[in-house]
Structures are given as C-alpha cells and as structure tokens.
Design an enzyme around this catalytic site. Structure first.
Site, PDB file in Angstrom:
ATOM      1  N   LYS A 182     -37.401 -90.760  19.186  1.00 42.13           N
ATOM      2  CA  LYS A 182     -36.941 -91.391  20.565  1.00 42.13           C
ATOM      3  C   LYS A 182     -37.936 -91.891  21.507  1.00 42.13           C
ATOM      4  O   LYS A 182     -38.930 -91.115  21.340  1.00 42.13           O
ATOM      5  CB  LYS A 182     -35.852 -90.057  21.137  1.00 42.13           C
ATOM      6  CG  LYS A 182     -34.706 -89.903  20.451  1.00 42.13           C
ATOM      7  CD  LYS A 182     -33.925 -88.935  21.092  1.00 42.13           C
ATOM      8  CE  LYS A 182     -32.617 -88.387  20.297  1.00 42.13           C
ATOM      9  NZ  LYS A 182     -31.482 -89.363  20.258  1.00 42.13           N
ATOM     10  N   GLU A 216     -24.253 -82.079  23.823  1.00 40.24           N
ATOM     11  CA  GLU A 216     -23.346 -83.171  23.447  1.00 40.24           C
ATOM     12  C   GLU A 216     -21.914 -82.814  23.571  1.00 40.24           C
ATOM     13  O   GLU A 216     -21.550 -81.790  23.871  1.00 40.24           O
ATOM     14  CB  GLU A 216     -23.406 -83.141  21.979  1.00 40.24           C
ATOM     15  CG  GLU A 216     -24.741 -83.225  21.363  1.00 40.24           C
ATOM     16  CD  GLU A 216     -24.835 -83.266  19.656  1.00 40.24           C
ATOM     17  OE1 GLU A 216     -23.691 -83.067  19.061  1.00 40.24           O
ATOM     18  OE2 GLU A 216     -25.939 -83.317  19.034  1.00 40.24           O
ATOM     19  N   ASP A 236     -29.190 -76.945  12.601  1.00 44.05           N
ATOM     20  CA  ASP A 236     -28.966 -78.294  12.768  1.00 44.05           C
ATOM     21  C   ASP A 236     -29.940 -78.897  13.881  1.00 44.05           C
ATOM     22  O   ASP A 236     -30.211 -80.020  13.759  1.00 44.05           O
ATOM     23  CB  ASP A 236     -27.502 -78.731  12.921  1.00 44.05           C
ATOM     24  CG  ASP A 236     -26.960 -80.163  13.074  1.00 44.05           C
ATOM     25  OD1 ASP A 236     -27.487 -81.017  11.997  1.00 44.05           O
ATOM     26  OD2 ASP A 236     -26.591 -80.530  14.096  1.00 44.05           O
ATOM     27  N   HIS A 241     -35.251 -80.542  15.637  1.00 45.03           N
ATOM     28  CA  HIS A 241     -35.400 -81.523  16.939  1.00 45.03           C
ATOM     29  C   HIS A 241     -36.074 -80.613  18.236  1.00 45.03           C
ATOM     30  O   HIS A 241     -36.940 -81.025  18.704  1.00 45.03           O
ATOM     31  CB  HIS A 241     -33.941 -82.057  17.234  1.00 45.03           C
ATOM     32  CG  HIS A 241     -33.479 -82.789  16.169  1.00 45.03           C
ATOM     33  ND1 HIS A 241     -33.954 -83.405  15.309  1.00 45.03           N
ATOM     34  CD2 HIS A 241     -31.744 -82.914  15.922  1.00 45.03           C
ATOM     35  CE1 HIS A 241     -33.137 -84.007  14.520  1.00 45.03           C
ATOM     36  NE2 HIS A 241     -31.864 -83.833  14.901  1.00 45.03           N
ATOM     37  N   LYS A 331     -22.285 -78.317  21.095  1.00 42.18           N
ATOM     38  CA  LYS A 331     -21.272 -79.308  20.774  1.00 42.18           C
ATOM     39  C   LYS A 331     -20.155 -79.064  21.813  1.00 42.18           C
ATOM     40  O   LYS A 331     -20.037 -78.132  22.133  1.00 42.18           O
ATOM     41  CB  LYS A 331     -21.095 -79.488  19.507  1.00 42.18           C
ATOM     42  CG  LYS A 331     -22.240 -79.751  18.527  1.00 42.18           C
ATOM     43  CD  LYS A 331     -21.555 -80.393  17.173  1.00 42.18           C
ATOM     44  CE  LYS A 331     -22.685 -80.627  16.250  1.00 42.18           C
ATOM     45  NZ  LYS A 331     -23.228 -82.102  16.615  1.00 42.18           N
TER      46      LYS A 331
END
Ligand code: BG6
Length: 494
Positions: A182, A216, A236, A241, A331
C-alpha cells in the site's frame, strides 16, 4: 514478434477465484495500460472451470468493466494477452499441459507462478510443477508468488517452508503481504527516513505509545471456511499485515533500500518483540466476535474464532524498551479506517496547567493508511484572546495532490515480481518471527474454555479492549483529528 528481455508469462493458479478477479487481473490490466508490460507478456489463467479461452476473456472483460474499465483499445489489448488452461491441480497431466503451453510460447522462458489458491494446495502445486521440470531455471527465470497465510502457525509455516525449499531457491520465492504494497504503508519509510524532523523524537524518550488500527466494516464475505477454519483476526491480520506495519515503524534505518537490508532490519524488530505474558493474558490481549457471526453461512456453531483482536506488544531493544505498541483489528466495526497513531510524552513541566484551559493535550502524530492517506500532527496552541488558554490544533496534510493517481498495492507488487525486486516481500525469518509472537496467544485462547467477548455490529469493538492500556486517560484513538475541531479529539476539553 521478437522477444524482449522482460518477456515472461504470468501464470495465475486460481484464476476464477475472488483474489484474481478483484485484485490480480485489475492490477495486471493497469500495468498493461500504463505500459509496464512488454508486448510479448502473456497471462495464463488456470482453474478447474472448463472455460474456452474466449469465454475466459469475456469473463475478464466483464469483471474489468464492472470495476470501471472502458471498452477501449487498452482493454482489448489486455484481453489479447490472456489465455486459459483448465485442469485439476492435483493431476500430473495438468502440469504436462502447462509445460507444453510454456514450451509453445516463443517468449515465455521466464515464468511467474502465482498461487492464488487455497493454502492446502501450495505444496501439491509446487510438487506438480517441480515434477514436470517447470521450476528449473535452465533457460530463463522461474518465480513463485505465495499468498498469505504462510502456514497457520509456526509449525505449519516451517513445514511449508521446508516443502517449498525442496524445490525452489529462496530467491525464487515471493511471499506477498499486500499491506506492505500500500502506498501509505510504503510512505512510512519515506516519512521516517527522508526527513530529519521525526527521527530524533522516534524513541522511548519522546514516544509514550503507538497504536496501529485496521478497522473494517465488512464481515467474512463468503470466505467463511478459510476464516473460521484457518483465519481469525489474529492470524488473518495481526500475524502478517499489522506486524509488518509495526516493523516498518520500529526498525532502525536500513543500510539501503535493497531487499536484504530492509528485511534484516524488519526481522530484528520482530525478533525483539517480548513474548506476550500469557499468564496475564487479559491485560495484553483481547479477542471478540461480532454479534451474529455464528449465524453466518459456513461458520461452525459455537465457533470461538475471533473477528476482533487487540494486542499490547513491547519491542525489547535500546530504542523502544517499555514503549507499548497497541495493535487492533476487527470486522464489522463502525468505520473502515486504518491508521497509525503515535502519542508523544508530555512535557516535563506543564506551565499552562493552571490556566483556564486546564487540560493540556499530548502531541499526536496520526498517519492515515486508508481510506485517507494523510499525515496529521496535533499540537497545542494559544486560543486567541486576552486569557492564556490553550487548545489543540491539527496540522493536516493530504499525501496525494488532487488528480494524482494512487496505485493499488497489487500493481506495485506484481511489477516488483516482474522486476525481480524482493524488498517488499517477506523473508521466511520474518514470517517465522511473526508466528512466534502470535502463536502463544493463539494457544492460550484455544485452551480457554470461555467464548470470545461479543461486540455489536457497527461498534468500535468490545469495551474491554481499552483495558489493555492499563493507564488512566489512555484509550484507542477512534478517528483522525479533523482540522482542529475539538470534538474529534480524545478527552477533548469543552
Ligand atoms: C486480507 C485479509 O489479507 O486483508 C482480509 O485476509 C482483510 O480478511 C484484508 O479484509 C484487508 O486488506 P484491505 O487492503 O482490503 O484493507
């Protein structure tokens, strides 16, 4: 057509999957339109679905059109590069057919194999390619891109590494972490090392703590079997990340931007992370699930998989000893927002404490990763008027200028593979060190008979996530500053 030195074939395993559709093909399309692909580059989609080549081209045309591509020469030119091969990735005849396809291409001596498939297939595909002689670099290079997750814990990562290493040299393996691609994440290195203003302050003497957030609004979105089985927020997002973001923020200046220099510095940080105290887990780690997760299709009833995780980590080195790094991700939260928030220490004396302003705020540096690619610095200033009152103002800069195109992370990374630049790809020791950080936490949670906490959809996660700060007045930053509007600031004085 004569072949160029950059000639290659991009072979995508899992060509009908979500990642290929929403990320890989659009990224290759952009690289084509921007002129980064040599004229003879071919893209081969491989999948189980029995498409004819033209059917697949039509599918890709539709997908790209939905994503906004116009029916232009550029799109038509891109589609001409596409070919398709159907087959089972567990079947030796598929690899023979692939070998024939590669051999038949005049210019396809160099080949990139992109594993956009379920992790269980990483080893069978590697073995299939090796047995068919397709990984040998006898006449051109062969590179393999391995998507995350690289294993689902330390042991499985070791096993995968061993299996890959049996057939591939380390310089052939590109472990991708799209977050590192990114623009705003790459910008962390520029902000730190192309400026002099931050570096003298970038240590335990001036920084109180660092927060890294990836929030998110989406849920598991059709990925239930991966997410519930092998995912969860910690595996995840944090293992890959967010630990990469931490490493970029905390690393020492590299000798150069060359791959090994960068990765040497990142791995030192990851290896310096203090093991999480699992005897006092609730003070260091919080896990939670959004309400309704267990009713989503494909989620196991009674699942303990966390859709939200927050960790407090310490980097035990000279620069960072005792500075907490708080990482959180979830999430179905209130907003889609990823950012780094660095809170500075308070001045040694509060000269203005006794004035009518009463509260003097600490300085914050906020670096937006998405959706806003901005850098903000919150500082105290005098409120105009006869009294000495202070308030916090925000120096707010957008990183891009109006009209500047922002490249998607995959564009950069797919181009790096073509160019053989591994700087932004993870080395195995980084992956291993990252599993070392999260594995004990995951094990402690697995042994815990209590279900994860719950949080309502559309919230900022469980309230208990503030407990890991362990200090009065400290909490998660929910938003960036907003042009000095005090109501966007934490603990704002009225
Ligand atoms: C992926 C995770 O690696 O990153 C997803 O598997 C997550 O669960 C995604 O949604 C977030 O990345 P981005 O770029 O969409 O914010």
């Amino acid at each position: 057509m004569s072949c160029t030195t950059e000639s290659h074939a991009y072979v995508i395993f899992g060509a009908n999957g979500n990642l290929a559709k929403i990320k890989l093909l659009p990224a290759l399309y952009q690289l084509h339109c921007l002129g980064y692909l040599a004229p003879d580059v071919k893209i081969l989609g491989c999948g189980r679905t029995a498409h004819a080549r033209d059917d697949w081209r039509d599918e890709v045309r539709k997908t790209l059109a939905e994503a906004g591509a116009d029916a232009t020469d550029c799109l038509n030119g891109f589609l001409q590069r596409l070919d398709y091969l159907a087959g089972s990735l567990n079947d030796a005849t598929f690899y023979q057919a692939l070998g024939n396809w590669i051999g038949a291409g005049e210019c396809a001596r160099n080949v990139i194999f992109y594993l956009s498939v379920s992790p269980e297939l990483y080893v069978p595909v590697t073995v299939g390619l090796a047995d068919a002689g397709l990984l040998a670099e006898t006449n051109g290079w062969r590179r393999m891109v391995v998507e995350k997750p690289f294993g689902h814990d330390l042991q499985s990562a070791r096993d995968l590494q061993h299996a890959l290493n049996t057939h591939l040299g380390e310089e052939q393996i590109y472990r991708i972490d799209h977050y590192v691609g990114k623009e705003s994440v790459q910008n962390l290195l520029v902000l730190r090392f192309a400026n002099m203003i931050l570096e003298p302050l970038w240590n335990r003497h001036y920084i109180d703590h660092v927060q890294i957030t990836h929030a998110e609004t989406v849920g598991v979105e059709g990925r239930a079997s991966y997410y519930d089985g092998h995912g969860g927020a910690t595996r995840d997002m944090i293992q890959s990340h967010l630990l990469q973001v931490l490493a970029l923020l905390a690393m020492e200046p590299p000798v150069s931007l060359e791959a090994e220099s960068l990765r040497d510095e990142k791995v030192k940080v990851l290896r310096s992370i203090r093991p999480v105290d699992t005897a006092q887990l609730t003070g260091h780690a919080v896990r939670a699930q959004y309400a309704g997760y267990q009713q989503e299709p494909g989620i196991a009833p009674g699942s303990h998989t966390e859709t939200y995780a927050a960790l407090k980590l310490y980097v035990d080195n000279w620069r960072w000893r005792d500075v907490p790094f708080y990482l959180r991700t979830g999430k179905r939260l209130k907003e889609r927002r990823s950012m780094v928030a660095v809170r500075f220490r308070e001045p040694p004396m509060q000269l203005f404490q006794g004035t009518s302003a009463a509260t003097v705020h600490p300085n914050w540096l906020l670096i937006g990763i998405q959706p806003d690619d901005v850098v903000q610095m919150e500082i105290s200033a005098k409120v105009p008027g006869t009294e000495t009152r202070t308030r916090q103002i925000v120096m707010d800069a957008s990183v891009g200028n109006p009209g500047e195109r922002k490249a998607d992370a995959y564009e950069d990374l797919l181009l790096d593979v073509i160019e053989g630049n591994r700087s932004l790809f993870l080395r195995y020791d980084e992956v291993k060190a990252a599993w070392n950080v999260v594995d004990p936490v995951m094990r402690a949670w697995a042994d815990d008979e209590h279900p994860p906490l719950q949080y309502p959809v559309g919230s900022w996660g469980p309230k208990a996530a503030n407990q890991i700060f362990g200090q009065a007045g400290q909490e998660w930053r929910q938003s960036m500053g907003c042009n000095g509007k005090a109501d966007f600031l934490p603990n704002a004085a009225g």
